[in-house]
Structure formats: structure tokens, C-alpha cells
Design a protein around this motif. Structure first.
Motif, short mmCIF file in Angstrom:
data_model
loop_
_atom_site.label_atom_id
_atom_site.label_comp_id
_atom_site.label_asym_id
_atom_site.label_seq_id
_atom_site.Cartn_x
_atom_site.Cartn_y
_atom_site.Cartn_z
N GLY A 167 0.80 -1.22 0.00
CA GLY A 167 0.00 0.00 0.00
C GLY A 167 0.83 1.27 0.00
O GLY A 167 0.38 2.30 0.49
N VAL A 168 2.04 1.21 -0.56
CA VAL A 168 2.93 2.38 -0.60
C VAL A 168 3.31 2.63 -2.05
O VAL A 168 3.82 1.74 -2.73
CB VAL A 168 4.21 2.14 0.24
N ARG A 169 3.08 3.85 -2.51
CA ARG A 169 3.32 4.16 -3.91
C ARG A 169 4.06 5.48 -4.05
O ARG A 169 3.91 6.38 -3.22
CB ARG A 169 1.99 4.25 -4.67
N GLN A 170 4.84 5.57 -5.12
CA GLN A 170 5.55 6.82 -5.40
C GLN A 170 4.58 7.80 -6.03
O GLN A 170 3.82 7.45 -6.94
CB GLN A 170 6.73 6.56 -6.33
N VAL A 171 4.60 9.02 -5.53
CA VAL A 171 3.74 10.09 -6.03
C VAL A 171 4.62 11.30 -6.32
O VAL A 171 5.81 11.30 -6.04
CB VAL A 171 2.64 10.45 -5.00
N HIS A 172 4.02 12.33 -6.88
CA HIS A 172 4.78 13.53 -7.18
C HIS A 172 5.37 14.12 -5.89
O HIS A 172 4.65 14.42 -4.95
CB HIS A 172 3.88 14.57 -7.85
N GLY A 173 6.68 14.22 -5.87
CA GLY A 173 7.34 14.82 -4.71
C GLY A 173 7.69 13.87 -3.59
O GLY A 173 8.22 14.30 -2.57
N GLY A 174 7.40 12.58 -3.74
CA GLY A 174 7.74 11.65 -2.66
C GLY A 174 6.96 10.35 -2.76
O GLY A 174 6.76 9.81 -3.84
N TRP A 175 6.51 9.87 -1.61
CA TRP A 175 5.79 8.62 -1.51
C TRP A 175 4.55 8.82 -0.65
O TRP A 175 4.48 9.78 0.12
CB TRP A 175 6.68 7.53 -0.88
N THR B 192 8.94 10.76 2.86
CA THR B 192 10.26 10.80 2.26
C THR B 192 10.76 9.37 2.05
O THR B 192 10.22 8.41 2.61
CB THR B 192 11.26 11.54 3.16
N THR B 193 11.83 9.23 1.26
CA THR B 193 12.41 7.91 1.08
C THR B 193 12.93 7.36 2.41
O THR B 193 12.86 6.16 2.66
CB THR B 193 13.57 7.95 0.06
N SER B 194 13.43 8.24 3.27
CA SER B 194 13.89 7.80 4.60
C SER B 194 12.75 7.24 5.42
O SER B 194 12.89 6.19 6.07
CB SER B 194 14.55 8.97 5.33
N GLN B 195 11.60 7.89 5.39
CA GLN B 195 10.44 7.39 6.14
C GLN B 195 9.97 6.05 5.59
O GLN B 195 9.60 5.15 6.36
CB GLN B 195 9.32 8.42 6.08
N VAL B 196 10.00 5.91 4.28
CA VAL B 196 9.60 4.63 3.69
C VAL B 196 10.56 3.53 4.12
O VAL B 196 10.16 2.44 4.52
CB VAL B 196 9.55 4.74 2.15
N ALA B 197 11.86 3.83 4.06
CA ALA B 197 12.85 2.84 4.45
C ALA B 197 12.69 2.44 5.92
O ALA B 197 12.70 1.25 6.26
CB ALA B 197 14.26 3.38 4.21
N SER C 48 1.18 6.41 1.41
CA SER C 48 0.55 5.13 1.71
C SER C 48 -0.93 5.23 1.38
O SER C 48 -1.53 6.31 1.43
CB SER C 48 0.74 4.77 3.18
N ASP C 49 -1.52 4.09 1.07
CA ASP C 49 -2.94 4.07 0.77
C ASP C 49 -3.77 4.47 1.98
O ASP C 49 -4.88 5.00 1.85
CB ASP C 49 -3.37 2.67 0.31
N ASP C 50 -3.25 4.23 3.19
CA ASP C 50 -3.98 4.56 4.41
C ASP C 50 -4.07 6.07 4.62
O ASP C 50 -5.08 6.57 5.14
CB ASP C 50 -3.30 3.92 5.63
N GLU C 51 -3.01 6.80 4.24
CA GLU C 51 -3.00 8.25 4.41
C GLU C 51 -2.44 8.89 3.14
O GLU C 51 -1.33 9.41 3.12
CB GLU C 51 -2.15 8.67 5.61
N PRO C 52 -3.20 8.84 2.06
CA PRO C 52 -2.68 9.31 0.77
C PRO C 52 -2.33 10.79 0.75
O PRO C 52 -1.55 11.22 -0.10
CB PRO C 52 -3.83 8.98 -0.20
N GLN C 53 -2.87 11.57 1.67
CA GLN C 53 -2.60 13.00 1.70
C GLN C 53 -1.28 13.34 2.39
O GLN C 53 -0.81 14.48 2.32
CB GLN C 53 -3.74 13.75 2.39
N VAL C 54 -0.65 12.35 3.05
CA VAL C 54 0.60 12.57 3.78
C VAL C 54 1.78 12.17 2.90
O VAL C 54 1.91 11.01 2.51
CB VAL C 54 0.63 11.78 5.09
N LEU C 55 2.63 13.15 2.59
CA LEU C 55 3.79 12.88 1.75
C LEU C 55 4.91 12.28 2.60
O LEU C 55 5.26 12.82 3.66
CB LEU C 55 4.27 14.17 1.09
#
Length: 250
Positions: free
Chosen positions: A17-25, A36-41, A27-34
Motif C-alpha cells: 500500500g505504498v506508492r511513489q507520487v509527485h514529490g515523494g511517496w 520521504t524515502t527515509s520514512q519509507v525505508a 501510503s494508501d492509508d494516508e494518501p494525503q501525507v507525503l
């Protein structure tokens, strides 16, 4: 290969449920929250090792995540898994992953930082890790090395300061026979002196330094020669030695 691994990791993140979007990444649970790659990692990299995959495929997926995110934290999760209850990870796949990325014609800062602070600074893994990423290929360095091997050698030499001198000296000597690697040998010697866990033998290091043909504008050669000639092994064990060298060489 790295591109395929990155795409596999991208598909895996999408399944989480995690996808790359314009400007970052996002999650499907909170799509409005951008994100960072560090947060994803930090949030998902560890989950790779809970996947219903054999250990080798888990490692490959983790390296794909590293290719995709370029975040050092992914390598931390690899190390945690290697040392965890289900470890060690398959060494052939683990070290092949490091070697491939050290040879790739792209940035490798996360990989070299991982080697430096996690594998080379740990006395229990330093010799093994250095052998896997470069030491075992020392003979190949003087037998017509490929561009990939030269790139790998350059990167490993530059971060190898903490590796014990007897372990790395044969590889340093082999690298000194290749002018293309002379600046990397110099940086390895400087790191061997300056790193808090750095290790060298002054007389042998000085002899090696004197064999290098270096650009005239490269920095701190005279200062390094000065401290080595004075018999200093490490900046932190000889407080003030480098400052004295700077004053003497200015």
C-alpha cells in the motif's frame, strides 16, 4: 540487474500500500501525507525479512529496495537480519549484492557508508567483509581489471580505514601498481590515519605513499608523509600530530 531489482521492490511496496507520487511517496492509508524515502525505508524495509520468501530472495528484495530508495537504513535492516535469530543470511547473495552496487555506474554512498560504519568498524566482521568486497579479488586488480572492478576497488579503498592493516595491505600494494587507483590508495591511507578506528603501520604506509604518482593539487600528501615519517599510527592516538604536520608543511 539493479533496475529489475528496483522494479521488483516497487511492486512489493505497492502490495504494502505504498506508492511513489509527485514529490515523494504516500501510503494508501494516508494518501494525503507525503513520505520521504527515509520514512519509507524506516517503516517498511524491515518487513522484507518477514516475507514468505526464502532468505536469498529476501536479500535480493532488500537490495532492490536499496536501489529504489537509496537509503542507508535499508542496509541496516540487512545487517539486523543477518545477526538476527534467523541469520546469518546467505553470504553469496549478500556479498554479491554489495559487489554489484559497488561496481555500478551510479552513486553508492549508502553502500560505502554501510561498509565503513557497520562492517569495517566491527572487528568481528571487518576482515571477512573486506575480503568479500575486494580482498578476494586482489589478484584480478593487476590482471587487466574491468571498469566495474576498478570502480569497486576505488570505493572500497576509500572507506577501508578501519580495516586492520595486515588484512588490507596486500590489496593496497596491488592497487598501488595501477595509476588509476593511486588517489583512492591515498584516501585509504588518510582514512587509516584519521578514522577513530583507523589502522596502519607507519613505515609500510609511508613506503606505499612514496610509490604513488599523485596530481599536484591533491591535498594533504605532505602532511600525511610527515606524520607517518614521525611514526604516528592514528590521529586519535597522537593528539596534535596532524596539526604539527600542517604547521611544518605550510
Amino acid at each position: 540487474m539493479e533496475m529489475q531489482a528496483a522494479e521488483a521492490a516497487r511492486r512489493w511496496l505497492a502490495e504494502q500500500g505504498v506508492r511513489q507520487v509527485h514529490g515523494g511517496w504516500a501510503s494508501d492509508d494516508e494518501p494525503q501525507v507525503l513520505l520521504t524515502t527515509s520514512q519509507v525505508a524506516h517503516s517498511w524495509a524491515g518487513d522484507v525479512f518477514a516475507e514468505d520468501l526464502d532468505a536469498a530472495d529476501q536479500v535480493r528484495l532488500a537490495f532492490g529496495l536499496l536501489d529504489l530508495l537509496d537509503e542507508y537504513w535499508v542496509t541496516c535492516e540487512v545487517r539486523f537480519a543477518n545477526e538476527g535469530a534467523d541469520g546469518p543470511l546467505p553470504g553469496d547473495v549478500l556479498w554479491d549484492g554489495y559487489r554489484r552496487r559497488l561496481e555500478a555506474d551510479r552513486g553508492a554512498e549508502a553502500v560505502t557508508y554501510s561498509l565503513w560504519v557497520d562492517w569495517f568498524e566491527d572487528a568481528t566482521t571487518s576482515a571477512m567483509a573486506f575480503a568479500e568486497v575486494l580482498g578476494n579479488d586482489t589478484d584480478r586488480l593487476t590482471a587487466g581489471p574491468s571498469e566495474g572492478l576498478l570502480r569497486r576497488a576505488r570505493r572500497v579503498l576509500e572507506c577501508s580505514g578501519p580495516v586492520r592493516w595486515p588484512v588490507k595491505e596486500p590489496t593496497y600494494r596491488a592497487a598501488a601498481r595501477l595509476p588509476a587507483l593511486h588517489p583512492a590508495v591515498l584516501r585509504g591511507l588518510r582514512a587509516s590515519f584519521h578514522d577513530i578506528y583507523g589502522d596502519l603501520e607507519p613505515a609500510a604506509a609511508l613506503a606505499l605513499l612514496d610509490r604513488l604518482d599523485l596530481p599536484a593539487d591533491i591535498e594533504h600528501v605532505a602532511e600525511l608523509r610527515h606524520v607517518l615519517a614521525a611514526g604516528h599510527k592514528n590521529h586519535h592516538r597522537s593528539p596534535g600530530a596532524w596539526e604539527d604536520a600542517v604547521r611544518s608543511c605550510s
